[in-house]
Design a protein around this motif. Structure first.
Motif, PDB file in Angstrom:
ATOM      1  N   VAL A   5     -15.786  24.998  19.578  1.00  0.00           N
ATOM      2  CA  VAL A   5     -14.873  24.031  20.200  1.00  0.00           C
ATOM      3  C   VAL A   5     -13.737  23.687  19.247  1.00  0.00           C
ATOM      4  N   LEU A   6     -14.069  23.516  17.964  1.00  0.00           N
ATOM      5  CA  LEU A   6     -13.053  23.196  16.967  1.00  0.00           C
ATOM      6  C   LEU A   6     -12.038  24.328  16.834  1.00  0.00           C
ATOM      7  N   LYS A   7     -12.542  25.558  16.801  1.00  0.00           N
ATOM      8  CA  LYS A   7     -11.639  26.709  16.707  1.00  0.00           C
ATOM      9  C   LYS A   7     -10.720  26.782  17.926  1.00  0.00           C
ATOM     10  N   PHE A   8     -11.293  26.499  19.108  1.00  0.00           N
ATOM     11  CA  PHE A   8     -10.498  26.537  20.332  1.00  0.00           C
ATOM     12  C   PHE A   8      -9.408  25.468  20.300  1.00  0.00           C
ATOM     13  N   ALA A   9      -9.767  24.279  19.791  1.00  0.00           N
ATOM     14  CA  ALA A   9      -8.796  23.197  19.693  1.00  0.00           C
ATOM     15  C   ALA A   9      -7.680  23.550  18.714  1.00  0.00           C
ATOM     16  N   LEU A  10      -8.056  24.166  17.603  1.00  0.00           N
ATOM     17  CA  LEU A  10      -7.049  24.581  16.628  1.00  0.00           C
ATOM     18  C   LEU A  10      -6.120  25.639  17.214  1.00  0.00           C
ATOM     19  N   LEU A  11      -6.697  26.562  17.998  1.00  0.00           N
ATOM     20  CA  LEU A  11      -5.891  27.600  18.637  1.00  0.00           C
ATOM     21  C   LEU A  11      -4.880  26.989  19.592  1.00  0.00           C
ATOM     22  N   LEU A  12      -5.318  26.010  20.382  1.00  0.00           N
ATOM     23  CA  LEU A  12      -4.406  25.331  21.294  1.00  0.00           C
ATOM     24  C   LEU A  12      -3.283  24.637  20.530  1.00  0.00           C
ATOM     25  N   GLY A  13      -3.632  24.051  19.389  1.00  0.00           N
ATOM     26  CA  GLY A  13      -2.622  23.385  18.572  1.00  0.00           C
ATOM     27  C   GLY A  13      -1.578  24.352  18.047  1.00  0.00           C
ATOM     28  N   VAL A  14      -2.043  25.517  17.579  1.00  0.00           N
ATOM     29  CA  VAL A  14      -1.119  26.532  17.071  1.00  0.00           C
ATOM     30  C   VAL A  14      -0.187  27.014  18.177  1.00  0.00           C
ATOM     31  N   LEU A  15      -0.753  27.252  19.373  1.00  0.00           N
ATOM     32  CA  LEU A  15       0.064  27.704  20.498  1.00  0.00           C
ATOM     33  C   LEU A  15       1.077  26.649  20.905  1.00  0.00           C
ATOM     34  N   ALA A  16       0.686  25.390  20.846  1.00  0.00           N
ATOM     35  CA  ALA A  16       1.603  24.312  21.205  1.00  0.00           C
ATOM     36  C   ALA A  16       2.779  24.247  20.240  1.00  0.00           C
ATOM     37  N   VAL A  17       2.474  24.368  18.936  1.00  0.00           N
ATOM     38  CA  VAL A  17       3.540  24.354  17.934  1.00  0.00           C
ATOM     39  C   VAL A  17       4.452  25.565  18.105  1.00  0.00           C
ATOM     40  N   SER A  18       3.835  26.718  18.399  1.00  0.00           N
ATOM     41  CA  SER A  18       4.629  27.934  18.590  1.00  0.00           C
ATOM     42  C   SER A  18       5.582  27.785  19.764  1.00  0.00           C
ATOM     43  N   SER A  19       5.097  27.209  20.870  1.00  0.00           N
ATOM     44  CA  SER A  19       5.939  27.059  22.055  1.00  0.00           C
ATOM     45  C   SER A  19       7.097  26.114  21.795  1.00  0.00           C
ATOM     46  N   LEU A  20       6.868  25.113  20.940  1.00  0.00           N
ATOM     47  CA  LEU A  20       7.952  24.189  20.604  1.00  0.00           C
ATOM     48  C   LEU A  20       9.037  24.891  19.800  1.00  0.00           C
ATOM     49  N   SER A  21       8.634  25.823  18.918  1.00  0.00           N
ATOM     50  CA  SER A  21       9.605  26.518  18.089  1.00  0.00           C
ATOM     51  C   SER A  21      10.455  27.484  18.891  1.00  0.00           C
ATOM     52  N   PHE A  22       9.972  27.913  20.069  1.00  0.00           N
ATOM     53  CA  PHE A  22      10.734  28.814  20.921  1.00  0.00           C
ATOM     54  C   PHE A  22      11.418  27.997  22.021  1.00  0.00           C
ATOM     55  N   SER A  23      12.354  27.141  21.599  1.00  0.00           N
ATOM     56  CA  SER A  23      13.049  26.258  22.523  1.00  0.00           C
ATOM     57  C   SER A  23      14.205  26.983  23.191  1.00  0.00           C
ATOM     58  N   GLN A  24      14.974  26.226  23.956  1.00  0.00           N
ATOM     59  CA  GLN A  24      16.065  26.813  24.725  1.00  0.00           C
ATOM     60  C   GLN A  24      17.124  27.460  23.839  1.00  0.00           C
ATOM     61  N   ASP A  25      17.338  26.914  22.637  1.00  0.00           N
ATOM     62  CA  ASP A  25      18.363  27.469  21.760  1.00  0.00           C
ATOM     63  C   ASP A  25      17.779  28.488  20.776  1.00  0.00           C
ATOM     64  N   PHE A  26      16.552  28.913  21.026  1.00  0.00           N
ATOM     65  CA  PHE A  26      15.903  29.895  20.161  1.00  0.00           C
ATOM     66  C   PHE A  26      16.638  31.228  20.222  1.00  0.00           C
ATOM     67  N   GLN A  27      16.718  31.888  19.067  1.00  0.00           N
ATOM     68  CA  GLN A  27      17.283  33.234  18.997  1.00  0.00           C
ATOM     69  C   GLN A  27      16.564  34.023  17.916  1.00  0.00           C
ATOM     70  N   GLY A  28      16.456  35.309  18.135  1.00  0.00           N
ATOM     71  CA  GLY A  28      15.834  36.170  17.138  1.00  0.00           C
ATOM     72  C   GLY A  28      16.572  37.493  17.025  1.00  0.00           C
ATOM     73  N   LYS A  29      16.317  38.180  15.917  1.00  0.00           N
ATOM     74  CA  LYS A  29      16.859  39.523  15.706  1.00  0.00           C
ATOM     75  C   LYS A  29      15.713  40.443  15.303  1.00  0.00           C
ATOM     76  N   ALA A  30      15.622  41.563  15.970  1.00  0.00           N
ATOM     77  CA  ALA A  30      14.615  42.568  15.636  1.00  0.00           C
ATOM     78  C   ALA A  30      15.330  43.866  15.294  1.00  0.00           C
ATOM     79  N   TYR A  31      14.941  44.458  14.169  1.00  0.00           N
ATOM     80  CA  TYR A  31      15.566  45.691  13.693  1.00  0.00           C
ATOM     81  C   TYR A  31      14.625  46.861  13.982  1.00  0.00           C
ATOM     82  N   TYR A  32      15.163  47.912  14.587  1.00  0.00           N
ATOM     83  CA  TYR A  32      14.335  49.040  15.018  1.00  0.00           C
ATOM     84  C   TYR A  32      14.857  50.355  14.438  1.00  0.00           C
ATOM     85  N   GLN A  33      13.930  51.265  14.211  1.00  0.00           N
ATOM     86  CA  GLN A  33      14.254  52.648  13.894  1.00  0.00           C
ATOM     87  C   GLN A  33      13.809  53.521  15.058  1.00  0.00           C
TER      88      GLN A  33
END
Length: 303
Positions: A5-33
């Motif tokens: 249960v604790l691990k599941f709660a921690l996982l939910l917390g990580v996902l919540a923080v991740s979703s906040l970091s990907f807000s409307q003004d989020f942008q990323g760059k990926a470099y490919y070969q």
């Protein structure tokens, strides 16, 4: 049980923080070969010396191996080749048709389902505009690490554009030893149609109608973007294996300090992919008549 249960709660917390970091003004760059393999034996290479094969492949390297940058937000992306100086005489590969095969920046909008390709062909600028179509991905459970990201496997069957040089092969030769005879007939007819008697080089070329695609995506970057034509998975696509082409992400920058404005390409005559293919096919026919005609007269003279 308490630990689970604790691990599941921690996982939910990580996902919540991740979703906040990907807000409307989020942008990323990926470099490919991107790397496309070519078997010289398919194109008359059997009669060449190893040194000659190596020389030709070196000249083709900048055409077959390229580097791209994907700039993306939640909804939009622009995929373009990283600019670099080209060695004199290198990278042209297919003569005057080289520019038509490599393409300019490609814009995708996963919300409006819009794709726009900036394209130059024989000095003329085009905007290839179409609806964005998704592949029917089959989600797998297999995982692997690409850099620091855990990626999941997905597969799909993709229809091949009839003028996609990356899947062109000499007719009757197929790398798949088991299904080659069965699949060799399943090609785009417009490529293999031609007057062989008049020396049409395209009459020896075929393109499979479909290819199998393997993609690796990471839910750690929860955007359904990806390189080139690929998108539609619950995470950024970091690797694609499609027929003879492999596209691999080598670097990711999330929320860069200097954000880039993603703009739709706007310059050029607007056409659909089908209309653009017709333009290229017509030009190829004109060149075949011009050069093939000479070969025909020469052949009759020798007979």
């Amino acid at each position: 049980m308490k630990l689970s249960v604790l691990k599941f709660a921690l996982l939910l917390g990580v996902l919540a923080v991740s979703s906040l970091s990907f807000s409307q003004d989020f942008q990323g760059k990926a470099y490919y070969q991107s790397k496309t393999t070519m078997d010289m034996d398919d194109w008359g290479g059997r009669e060449m010396s190893p040194d000659r094969k190596k020389q030709i492949m070196e000249r083709m390297k900048s055409f077959l191996e390229k580097e791209y940058i994907l700039t993306f937000t939640q909804a939009e992306s622009i995929y373009k080749e990283e600019e670099k100086l080209e060695a004199p005489g290198g990278g042209r590969g297919f003569g005057g048709f080289g520019s038509s095969m490599t393409g300019g920046p490609k814009y995708k909008n996963v919300k409006t389902k819009e794709v726009i390709q900036d394209q130059e062909f024989f000095g003329k600028q085009f905007l290839i505009k179409d609806d964005l179509t998704n592949l029917e991905w089959k989600m797998g459970t297999e995982t692997k690490k690409i850099g620091q990201y855990t990626c999941f496997k997905a597969t799909a069957t993709k229809e091949v554009d009839k003028l996609d040089w990356r899947s062109m092969r000499r007719r009757g030769r197929d790398n798949d030893k088991t299904d080659g005879k069965k699949d060799a007939t399943k090609t785009n007819d417009s490529i293999k149609s031609g007057d062989e008697a008049n020396g049409d080089p395209m009459s020896e070329i075929e393109v499979p109608k479909t290819i199998e695609v393997v993609a690796w995506y990471t839910p750690q970057i929860p955007v359904n973007q990806g390189p080139d034509d690929f998108w539609g998975l619950p995470g950024l696509i970091l690797e694609v294996n499609a027929d003879r082409t492999t596209i691999l992400c080598t670097k990711i920058v999330l929320n860069p300090e200097d954000k880039e404005t993603i703009e739709k390409p706007e310059k050029g005559d607007q056409v659909t992919q089908e209309e653009y293919n017709e333009i290229i096919t017509k030009k190829m026919e004109e060149m075949r008549e011009m050069y093939g005609g000479r070969g025909g007269r020469g052949g009759r003279g020798r007979n």
